[in-house]
Scaffold this motif. Structure first.
Motif, short mmCIF file in Angstrom:
data_model
loop_
_atom_site.label_atom_id
_atom_site.label_comp_id
_atom_site.label_asym_id
_atom_site.label_seq_id
_atom_site.Cartn_x
_atom_site.Cartn_y
_atom_site.Cartn_z
N PHE A 12 116.19 -8.95 36.72
CA PHE A 12 115.05 -8.07 36.45
C PHE A 12 115.56 -6.70 36.01
CE2 PHE A 12 112.90 -10.94 39.39
CZ PHE A 12 111.56 -10.90 39.01
N ASP A 13 114.83 -6.07 35.10
CA ASP A 13 114.91 -4.63 34.93
C ASP A 13 113.76 -4.04 35.74
OD1 ASP A 13 117.14 -4.47 33.34
OD2 ASP A 13 116.02 -4.48 31.46
N VAL A 14 114.10 -3.38 36.84
CA VAL A 14 113.10 -2.78 37.72
C VAL A 14 113.04 -1.29 37.42
CG1 VAL A 14 112.41 -2.32 40.09
CG2 VAL A 14 113.44 -4.52 39.49
N ALA A 15 111.87 -0.82 37.03
CA ALA A 15 111.69 0.58 36.69
C ALA A 15 111.43 1.41 37.94
CB ALA A 15 110.52 0.73 35.73
N TYR A 16 111.99 2.62 37.96
CA TYR A 16 111.64 3.55 39.03
C TYR A 16 111.70 4.97 38.50
CZ TYR A 16 116.69 4.43 39.95
OH TYR A 16 118.02 4.77 39.86
N THR A 17 110.92 5.84 39.14
CA THR A 17 110.90 7.25 38.78
C THR A 17 111.64 8.04 39.85
OG1 THR A 17 108.72 6.96 37.76
CG2 THR A 17 109.42 9.21 38.19
N GLU A 18 112.48 8.95 39.40
CA GLU A 18 113.31 9.74 40.29
C GLU A 18 113.02 11.22 40.08
OE1 GLU A 18 118.09 10.21 41.36
OE2 GLU A 18 117.45 9.45 39.41
N ALA A 19 112.92 11.98 41.16
CA ALA A 19 112.69 13.42 41.07
C ALA A 19 113.27 14.09 42.30
CB ALA A 19 111.20 13.73 40.93
N GLY A 20 113.47 15.41 42.20
CA GLY A 20 114.02 16.16 43.32
C GLY A 20 115.52 16.30 43.26
N ASP A 21 116.05 17.10 44.15
CA ASP A 21 117.48 17.37 44.22
C ASP A 21 118.20 16.18 44.87
OD1 ASP A 21 120.05 18.31 44.77
OD2 ASP A 21 119.36 20.32 45.30
N PRO A 22 119.18 15.58 44.19
CA PRO A 22 119.91 14.45 44.79
C PRO A 22 120.60 14.79 46.10
CG PRO A 22 120.33 14.56 42.43
CD PRO A 22 119.59 15.82 42.80
N ASP A 23 120.81 16.08 46.37
CA ASP A 23 121.43 16.48 47.62
C ASP A 23 120.43 16.54 48.78
OD1 ASP A 23 123.97 16.71 46.54
OD2 ASP A 23 123.64 18.80 45.93
N ASP A 24 119.15 16.49 48.46
CA ASP A 24 118.13 16.46 49.51
C ASP A 24 118.04 15.06 50.11
OD1 ASP A 24 117.43 19.11 49.32
OD2 ASP A 24 115.81 18.78 47.88
N PRO A 25 117.41 14.92 51.27
CA PRO A 25 117.28 13.59 51.88
C PRO A 25 116.52 12.62 50.96
CG PRO A 25 116.72 15.30 53.46
CD PRO A 25 116.87 15.98 52.13
N ASP A 26 116.97 11.38 50.96
CA ASP A 26 116.31 10.36 50.13
C ASP A 26 114.95 9.98 50.71
OD1 ASP A 26 118.41 10.20 48.33
OD2 ASP A 26 119.39 8.54 49.37
N LEU A 27 113.99 9.79 49.81
CA LEU A 27 112.64 9.35 50.18
C LEU A 27 112.22 8.30 49.17
CD1 LEU A 27 109.98 9.78 51.87
CD2 LEU A 27 109.29 11.36 50.06
N VAL A 28 111.87 7.11 49.65
CA VAL A 28 111.45 6.01 48.78
C VAL A 28 109.97 5.76 48.98
CG1 VAL A 28 111.72 3.56 48.25
CG2 VAL A 28 113.73 4.96 48.73
N LEU A 29 109.23 5.65 47.88
CA LEU A 29 107.80 5.39 47.90
C LEU A 29 107.55 3.98 47.38
CD1 LEU A 29 106.58 8.76 46.29
CD2 LEU A 29 106.80 8.23 48.73
#
Length: 313
Positions: free
Chosen positions: A47-64
């Protein structure tokens, strides 16, 4: 002669239905992601699974993780995405079979989507906070047994949506002419508004034309019916009991519930909170989408700031 005439009418009806299906699909443009951010692709099991990424990569990860319905995608978090990216490194995938991800004609299942969630968290995040809606709350909870997560924030999570599994319904919806026609009815703009009014939105003025148009476009892309065919026939419901899974996790869990939700009533949330020894946050004037109708308060909950918000423990 009567038989010949009947066959002619049937063939004509099928031909007309196929033509209407093609016309509707031709009107569905290639649509742009609704969430602002960088568009990424996670290659997973073909699969090619699309996702949108935003915010500072050094901040804690948050997955929606968006919920499951006929026109589902990560656009569900449009009201909170930018605000959350101010403090988190946010990743919002379109689950396989939905949104801008590939939609091959597979027999989609709860185990497939749960495995995707587990693999995505393991490959793309580090000790992430996971926000998941409806059925995806079960996928996230099961995945959290195998992947380190910082916290689960589950919005009206459930392990049951459409009742018993029905192979006949799945086969009908997957069929190329009649199935496509039936699915076109399900994802018509009138139907989208009806389902949101019935159990999604407490206040329909919060449903914008932009979201309806986006869901219509999403529902008329090539292959859009295959994952929802499994959902509408009960095959995306996990076999494991959500309460048992949550009770076994050694992870902070916050349950978020709309006070007026009827498909997943508040009593279900109270039962899950008791079994999992978790925090239950209740939003008034809300059904299944408190994060859409009360975005500022929801963002505060994710951040751990619940002053002035109804919390049951």
């Amino acid at each position: 002669m009567k038989l010949r005439k009947a066959l002619g009418v049937a063939v004509g009806a099928v031909g007309t239905t196929a033509l209407l299906n093609r016309v509707l699909q031709s009107r569905a443009d290639e649509f742009e992601p609704l969430l602002p951010g960088d568009q990424r692709t996670y290659r997973w099991r073909g699969f090619d699974v699309a996702y949108t990424e935003a915010g500072d990569p050094d901040d804690p990860d948050l997955v929606l993780l968006h919920g499951i319905n006929a026109a589902a995608s990560s656009h569900e978090f449009h009201a909170v995405f930018e605000r959350l990216s101010e403090e988190y490194h946010v990743l919002a995938p379109d689950l396989p079979g939905y949104g801008h991800s590939d939609r091959p004609p597979l027999l989609y299942s709860a185990s497939l989507l749960t495995t995707f969630v587990r693999d995505f968290l393991e490959a793309e995040t580090d000790d992430a906070t996971v926000v998941a809606s409806s059925l995806s709350g079960s996928y996230a909870a099961i995945a959290a047994r195998d992947v380190d997560v910082a916290e689960l924030v589950l919005v009206c999570p459930t392990d049951s949506s459409m009742g018993n599994r029905n192979v006949w319904v799945r086969s009908l919806l997957r069929s190329p002419v009649i199935g496509q026609a039936l699915f076109n009815l399900v994802v018509s703009k009138a139907s989208i508004r009806h389902f949101h009014d019935d159990h999604g939105y407490y206040d329909m003025t919060n449903l914008t034309d932009e979201v309806v148009d986006y869901e219509w476009q999403s529902g008329h892309q090539q292959g859009a019916r295959f994952a929802p065919a499994s959902f509408l026939s009960g095959f995306l419901d996990p076999e494991e009991d959500l309460g048992d899974v949550l009770a076994d996790l050694d992870v902070p869990i916050t349950l978020v519930w709309g006070e007026d939700a009827d498909i997943s009533p508040l009593d279900d949330g109270r039962d899950l909170a008791e079994r999992a020894d978790s925090t239950l946050v209740v939003f008034g004037d809300s059904l299944l989408l408190p994060h859409v109708e009360h975005p500022a308060e929801f963002v505060d909950v994710v951040r751990g700031r619940t002053e002035g918000i109804r919390v049951e423990t």
